[in-house]
Design a protein around this motif. Structure first.
Motif, PDB file in Angstrom:
ATOM      1  N   VAL A  23       4.316   9.359  -9.538  1.00  0.00           N
ATOM      2  CA  VAL A  23       4.660  10.785  -9.591  1.00  0.00           C
ATOM      3  C   VAL A  23       5.787  11.017 -10.586  1.00  0.00           C
ATOM      4  O   VAL A  23       5.745  11.954 -11.389  1.00  0.00           O
ATOM      5  N   VAL A  81       3.224   5.206  -5.182  1.00  0.00           N
ATOM      6  CA  VAL A  81       2.991   6.639  -5.331  1.00  0.00           C
ATOM      7  C   VAL A  81       4.191   7.313  -5.981  1.00  0.00           C
ATOM      8  O   VAL A  81       4.034   8.078  -6.941  1.00  0.00           O
ATOM      9  N   THR A 127       0.828  -1.207   0.000  1.00  0.00           N
ATOM     10  CA  THR A 127       0.000   0.000   0.000  1.00  0.00           C
ATOM     11  C   THR A 127       0.863   1.259   0.000  1.00  0.00           C
ATOM     12  O   THR A 127       1.745   1.414   0.820  1.00  0.00           O
ATOM     13  N   GLY A 128       0.594   2.130  -0.940  1.00  0.00           N
ATOM     14  CA  GLY A 128       1.264   3.424  -0.991  1.00  0.00           C
ATOM     15  C   GLY A 128       2.648   3.405  -1.601  1.00  0.00           C
ATOM     16  O   GLY A 128       3.255   4.443  -1.783  1.00  0.00           O
ATOM     17  N   SER A 129       3.177   2.255  -1.930  1.00  0.00           N
ATOM     18  CA  SER A 129       4.546   2.209  -2.425  1.00  0.00           C
ATOM     19  C   SER A 129       4.638   2.546  -3.903  1.00  0.00           C
ATOM     20  O   SER A 129       5.725   2.764  -4.412  1.00  0.00           O
TER      21      SER A 129
END
Length: 56
Positions: free
Chosen positions: A33, A29, A25-27
């Protein structure tokens, strides 16, 4: 845990856990970007090149 037959078991298991950790989770992002920034930069450079060609 990984099996005692060969030394490749821990390497394969360690690589698999690294992949699982990366896709957690969230890795994603930061890569998203970076990808969005590169895409925006490419679009801006394409527009700039087009404008420079029209000026000539």
């Amino acid at each position: 845990m990984y099996g005692a037959n060969s030394g490749i078991g821990p390497m394969v298991g360690g690589g698999g856990s690294a992949v699982l950790a990366y896709t957690g989770t969230g890795s994603l992002v930061l890569p998203l970007v970076i990808t969005a920034g590169a895409l925006a930069l490419g679009i801006l450079l394409a527009i700039r090149a087009r404008v420079l060609r029209e000026r000539e």
